[in-house]
Motif scaffolding. Structure first.
Motif, short mmCIF file in Angstrom:
data_model
loop_
_atom_site.label_atom_id
_atom_site.label_comp_id
_atom_site.label_asym_id
_atom_site.label_seq_id
_atom_site.Cartn_x
_atom_site.Cartn_y
_atom_site.Cartn_z
N PRO A 1 0.82 -1.21 0.00
CA PRO A 1 0.00 0.00 0.00
C PRO A 1 0.86 1.26 0.00
N GLU B 1 -15.07 -6.23 2.02
CA GLU B 1 -15.45 -7.63 2.29
C GLU B 1 -16.90 -7.68 2.75
N MET C 1 -11.36 -2.44 -3.62
CA MET C 1 -10.80 -3.76 -3.89
C MET C 1 -10.78 -4.62 -2.64
N ASN C 2 -10.63 -3.99 -1.48
CA ASN C 2 -10.47 -4.77 -0.26
C ASN C 2 -11.75 -4.89 0.55
N ASP D 1 -9.68 -4.59 -12.03
CA ASP D 1 -8.57 -5.54 -12.06
C ASP D 1 -8.12 -5.77 -13.50
N LEU E 1 -8.41 1.22 -3.50
CA LEU E 1 -7.99 0.18 -2.54
C LEU E 1 -9.14 -0.21 -1.62
N ASP F 1 -18.01 -7.58 -7.00
CA ASP F 1 -16.98 -8.37 -7.68
C ASP F 1 -16.90 -7.99 -9.16
#
Lengths: 265, 189
Positions: A92, A167, A164-165, A236, A161, A229
């Protein structure tokens, strides 16, 4: 009587579908399979029951895959095979600021500033010298643009970020959307400035970044895992996070030693 | 090698900062599970070994993107699945002539002249060979989706997330895989 298709029976065999009364069913797709309905139907329909038995018999024939055993030391073997091929990890952006090298450089810079201040106070004043170096206004402008753009990229990287991270089954992206909305306007300004300066590399990355920021702003605030996703897969696929990170680093370097902008190959 | 949660988190944090010794601990801890999944996905020992190595290299490159609150094993699992799909795609491109292309081709697998009943065959090498044949005729996504559903017991939603597919596409992959297997095994019934 409506019969179930082979596809329905495959899903049923694998335990997919929801039972009647499951609250999540109400928001499900029209194709959602109701296990209770299938169960009931299989009890009353000989043709579907026969088809299901045939399917189940075949799938039960599929043998278990016999995986070759690996010894306890296998992990060490793998490590020895890959260790020489390990690339530089992508960490990071903020991790770098806490490295001992950065901290020691910062400490040295502070010491120099304090030393210069103290020396200036102690030395007798002298007549001001006339400037000997003229500052090129174009270069000064370029430095300002680079500094502002690299800061903008740092902020954008943090939003990406976070995305992407994220959850969980449902994720709250309200903050990221507000942040992205703020970034879009400045992103356009920096992209246009880069285009005018002939900095194709920066303009292209900012163009890609804008599309992703727009997607975040106009997407659902509480996306389901699958929706999230999909967005992540697109980010991605475009390697956007990687490009933003690399470009930010490059702009930091250019601030220190400005050079002609690179062309994209 | 067993690690408690706190130690595992500490190792992971060090690895994320580029500590290769910490990453080595993760490699040693997860390699056997990664190999098992890679073998199920590829059906081939050498390919599985390649997937193991590529997965760890990819994981190392992407550690900065890993969120420490998430489970490293699950994150790595996803990387293994995608490496396997990539490898199978590359392999299929190389062996395009050799593989079984379609349901039609599966349809013409010769029926054994005489043979034991299905109960005996269930344990026999012939079933394994036919399944292996049929599996090698699946597209990489069909094979991945079927393996994750049939062998790994993953739900359609989980598989969709791992493979980055829409749910409908994942279902379709599983359906096609099952149909091909049914045709390959029909002669044994």
């Amino acid at each position: 009587m409506t019969h179930y298709t082979e596809d329905d029976l495959i899903l049923y065999y694998y335990g997919e579908g929801r039972r009647r009364g499951d609250p999540s069913t109400s928001s499900g797709s029209p194709q959602a399979l109701w296990r209770d309905d299938v169960e009931h139907h299989l009890e009353t329909c000989a043709a579907c029951a026969k088809a299901y038995r045939a399917l189940a018999e075949t799938l039960q024939l599929v043998p278990v895959i016999d995986v070759p055993e690996r010894e306890e030391s296998y992990g060490l073997d793998v490590w020895q095979r890959i260790r020489s091929r390990l690339p530089e990890p992508v960490v990071p952006w903020w991790h770098g600021w806490f490295g001992w090298k950065r901290l020691s450089l910062a400490g040295a810079a502070v010491a120099i500033v304090i030393g210069a201040f103290v020396a200036g106070r102690m030395w007798p004043p002298r007549a001001p010298a006339s400037p000997v170096v003229a500052v090129d206004p174009n270069e000064a402008g370029a430095r300002v643009r680079l500094a502002a753009t690299s800061d903008h990229l740092d902020r954008s990287e943090r939003v990406l970020l976070d995305l992407m991270n994220a959850e969980g089954q449902t994720v709250d992206l309200t903050d990221q959307q507000a942040w992205s909305a703020d970034l879009i306007d400045s992103n356009r300004l920096y992209r246009d400035a880069a285009a005018r300066a002939g900095d194709e590399l920066v303009a292209n990355v900012l163009d890609e970044l804008e599309r992703s920021l727009l997607e975040i702003v106009h997407g659902p605030s509480m996306p389901k895992a699958a929706e999230l996703d999909e967005v992540r897969a697109r980010v991605d696929l475009a390697a956007l996070l990687f490009k933003v990170r690399i470009l930010a680093d490059e702009l930091h370097e250019r601030e220190i030693a400005p050079t002609q902008p690179r062309k994209i190959t | 090698m067993q690690m408690d949660a706190i130690e595992a988190a500490a190792v992971l944090a060090r690895a994320r900062q580029g500590d290769s010794d910490a990453f080595r601990v993760l490699v040693e801890r997860h390699s056997r599970n990664v190999f098992r999944l890679a073998f199920r996905m590829t059906g081939n020992e050498q390919d599985a070994e390649d997937v193991v190595q590529e997965s760890f290299l990819r994981a190392y490159r992407q550690l900065g993107r890993f969120e420490s609150r998430a489970n490293f094993g699950t994150w790595l699992y996803r990387i293994v699945v995608n490496c396997s799909v990539d490898l199978m795609r590359a392999r299929q491109a190389r062996q395009a002539q050799a593989r079984i292309e379609s349901l039609d081709e599966l349809d013409v697998i010769p029926t054994p002249a005489e043979g034991p009943g299905p109960e005996r065959l269930a344990q026999s090498a012939e079933i394994g060979a036919r399944v292996a044949d049929a599996m090698s005729g699946l597209s990489p996504l069909e094979r991945a989706a079927f393996t994750l559903r049939h062998y790994e017991g993953r739900s359609i939603d989980e598989i969709s997330r791992m493979l980055g597919l829409r749910t409908s596409a994942t279902k379709h992959s599983v359906f096609r895989a099952v149909r091909k297997l049914r045709i390959a095994l029909a002669v044994l019934k």
